[in-house]
Scaffold this motif. Structure first.
Motif, PDB file in Angstrom:
ATOM      1  N   ASP A 100      43.346  42.227  40.920  1.00  0.00           N
ATOM      2  CA  ASP A 100      41.869  42.019  40.963  1.00  0.00           C
ATOM      3  C   ASP A 100      41.103  42.583  42.045  1.00  0.00           C
ATOM      4  OD1 ASP A 100      39.682  41.142  39.415  1.00  0.00           O
ATOM      5  OD2 ASP A 100      39.904  39.052  40.191  1.00  0.00           O
ATOM      6  N   ILE A 101      39.737  42.660  41.814  1.00  0.00           N
ATOM      7  CA  ILE A 101      39.053  43.094  42.980  1.00  0.00           C
ATOM      8  C   ILE A 101      38.910  41.779  44.102  1.00  0.00           C
ATOM      9  CG2 ILE A 101      36.460  43.522  43.765  1.00  0.00           C
ATOM     10  CD1 ILE A 101      36.509  45.071  40.935  1.00  0.00           C
ATOM     11  N   ASN A 102      39.159  41.999  45.332  1.00  0.00           N
ATOM     12  CA  ASN A 102      38.910  41.257  46.200  1.00  0.00           C
ATOM     13  C   ASN A 102      37.821  41.702  47.296  1.00  0.00           C
ATOM     14  OD1 ASN A 102      40.728  42.553  48.291  1.00  0.00           O
ATOM     15  ND2 ASN A 102      42.156  42.621  46.822  1.00  0.00           N
ATOM     16  N   ILE A 110      36.974  49.693  44.833  1.00  0.00           N
ATOM     17  CA  ILE A 110      36.352  48.870  43.585  1.00  0.00           C
ATOM     18  C   ILE A 110      36.140  49.840  42.303  1.00  0.00           C
ATOM     19  CG2 ILE A 110      34.193  48.024  42.830  1.00  0.00           C
ATOM     20  CD1 ILE A 110      33.990  46.717  45.657  1.00  0.00           C
ATOM     21  N   VAL A 111      35.680  51.250  42.782  1.00  0.00           N
ATOM     22  CA  VAL A 111      35.469  52.210  41.780  1.00  0.00           C
ATOM     23  C   VAL A 111      36.879  52.414  40.922  1.00  0.00           C
ATOM     24  CG1 VAL A 111      35.022  54.686  41.609  1.00  0.00           C
ATOM     25  CG2 VAL A 111      33.624  53.581  42.985  1.00  0.00           C
ATOM     26  N   SER A 112      38.085  52.685  41.787  1.00  0.00           N
ATOM     27  CA  SER A 112      39.279  52.741  41.241  1.00  0.00           C
ATOM     28  C   SER A 112      39.498  51.655  40.163  1.00  0.00           C
ATOM     29  CB  SER A 112      40.258  53.222  42.365  1.00  0.00           C
ATOM     30  OG  SER A 112      40.101  54.227  43.068  1.00  0.00           O
ATOM     31  N   LYS A 113      39.285  50.562  40.575  1.00  0.00           N
ATOM     32  CA  LYS A 113      39.906  49.452  39.813  1.00  0.00           C
ATOM     33  C   LYS A 113      38.910  49.247  38.499  1.00  0.00           C
ATOM     34  CE  LYS A 113      41.996  46.805  43.312  1.00  0.00           C
ATOM     35  NZ  LYS A 113      42.180  45.383  44.091  1.00  0.00           N
ATOM     36  N   PRO A 248      38.753  37.315  36.686  1.00  0.00           N
ATOM     37  CA  PRO A 248      37.634  36.829  37.370  1.00  0.00           C
ATOM     38  C   PRO A 248      36.514  37.544  37.952  1.00  0.00           C
ATOM     39  CG  PRO A 248      39.752  35.381  37.842  1.00  0.00           C
ATOM     40  CD  PRO A 248      40.151  36.595  37.187  1.00  0.00           C
ATOM     41  N   PHE A 249      37.033  38.491  38.890  1.00  0.00           N
ATOM     42  CA  PHE A 249      35.865  39.710  39.192  1.00  0.00           C
ATOM     43  C   PHE A 249      35.560  40.674  38.257  1.00  0.00           C
ATOM     44  CE2 PHE A 249      36.147  38.927  44.038  1.00  0.00           C
ATOM     45  CZ  PHE A 249      34.848  39.147  44.051  1.00  0.00           C
ATOM     46  N   ARG A 250      36.374  40.644  37.149  1.00  0.00           N
ATOM     47  CA  ARG A 250      36.013  41.680  36.361  1.00  0.00           C
ATOM     48  C   ARG A 250      35.783  40.979  34.843  1.00  0.00           C
ATOM     49  NH1 ARG A 250      40.610  46.108  37.742  1.00  0.00           N
ATOM     50  NH2 ARG A 250      41.735  44.292  37.818  1.00  0.00           N
ATOM     51  N   PRO A 251      34.891  40.384  34.799  1.00  0.00           N
ATOM     52  CA  PRO A 251      34.851  39.514  33.408  1.00  0.00           C
ATOM     53  C   PRO A 251      34.728  40.188  31.996  1.00  0.00           C
ATOM     54  CG  PRO A 251      32.651  39.565  34.629  1.00  0.00           C
ATOM     55  CD  PRO A 251      33.876  40.198  35.361  1.00  0.00           C
TER      56      PRO A 251
END
Length: 300
Positions: A100-102, A110-113, A248-251
């Motif tokens: 997840d993004i942290n 962030i772009v990759s994820k 959680p970060f990518r709802p």
């Protein structure tokens, strides 16, 4: 009962987990959330470590993997490892992209994820989408006197996109953003109409009530949802399933929106193809109508 083979499950293990989320107890959902957020890490953990990390018991982990369709924890770990390796190789991404993004992530991370997450939401949706159900939806919308579309929040935005697309090929359609207006229009439906309800969870009360009202009025009902076995899915005559990835970060409002838009695009193209000549003529007319609204630079 004989369990499905590992080769069969490994291709769909993450999809299976997402599909059973609404049926999980809170303790089992905690296990599912951790596995989905970082399947590679979960694959390396013992059952005791996984239970401790989730703040639950090994019994809850056992109940979880049995609901997903596994007879033992070792088989689940193996298929999680296989799935993450397969996806990583297929899409040429490092294992950390699954995380997840942290707060330590760079903008490049962030772009990759996000790119990976949304790409896989589309790929997973293509895998679970029932083409026979899609064909029924295409036929229903193509022959509809009126198509009512309703969703709340991000689902409403997807509904507006669907309405705009259908309107451009000359089909009578309405996207409702107000629950009362949606219910009023649904109540005026009949056997020649279609009602489309969009909800990632399939548990949004306003959306469920809209679909049930339209169904009672005689309309063909279509649900676009991530959970076919949800109250919305069970209320619909036709279910178009998504397989969005959420953490959680990518709802769901990110992954679900992309997956739902993919469903809408497939439905729209199917409807346009169903009346190809009329649709092409309508698209050309609408394109010409707005063409002169562009600001062209004579000397770029």
């Amino acid at each position: 009962m004989e369990m499905p083979g590992s080769a069969q499950l490994s291709r769909t293990v993450l999809l299976r987990i997402r599909s059973v989320l609404p049926a999980l107890r809170p303790s089992e959902r905690a296990v599912a959330d951790l596995v989905l957020s970082d399947p590679s890490r979960a694959a390396s953990m013992s059952i005791g470590d996984l239970a401790e990390e989730c703040g639950t018991s090994t019994t809850s982990v056992v109940r979880f993997y049995k609901k997903v369709g596994y007879g033992g924890y070792a088989a689940l770990r193996l298929d999680l490892a296989r799935e993450t390796a397969r996806e990583s190789a297929a899409h040429d991404v490092p294992a950390e992209v699954y995380e997840d993004i942290n707060t330590a992530d760079s903008l490049e991370d962030i772009v990759s994820k996000i790119a990976f997450n949304e790409t896989m939401s589309i790929a997973d949706t293509a895998q679970v989408l029932d083409v026979e159900q899609l064909a029924r939806a295409v036929s229903a919308v193509s022959g509809s006197r009126k198509t009512d579309i309703f969703g709340v929040g991000a689902g409403g935005l997807v509904g507006q996109d669907m309405q705009q697309k259908l309107h451009r090929i000359g089909l009578t359609s309405f996207s409702w953003c107000d629950p009362h207006a949606a219910l009023a229009s649904a109540a005026l439906q009949d056997a020649d109409g279609v009602a489309v309800a969009i909800s990632h969870s399939g548990a949004t009360l306003d959306t469920i009530d809209f679909l049930k009202t339209a169904k009672s009025a005689g309309a063909t009902t279509i649900a676009i949802t991530n959970h076919a076995d949800s109250p919305l899915g069970r209320a619909a005559g036709i279910v178009l399933s998504t397989a969005a990835r959420e953490t959680p970060f990518r709802p769901g409002a990110m992954g679900s929106r992309i997956a739902q838009m993919m469903i809408v695009d497939c439905l729209f193209v199917g409807v346009a193809q169903h009346s190809h000549d009329a649709s092409i003529a309508a698209l050309q007319k609408t394109h010409a109508a707005v063409q002169d609204r562009k600001l062209w630079r004579a000397n770029p």
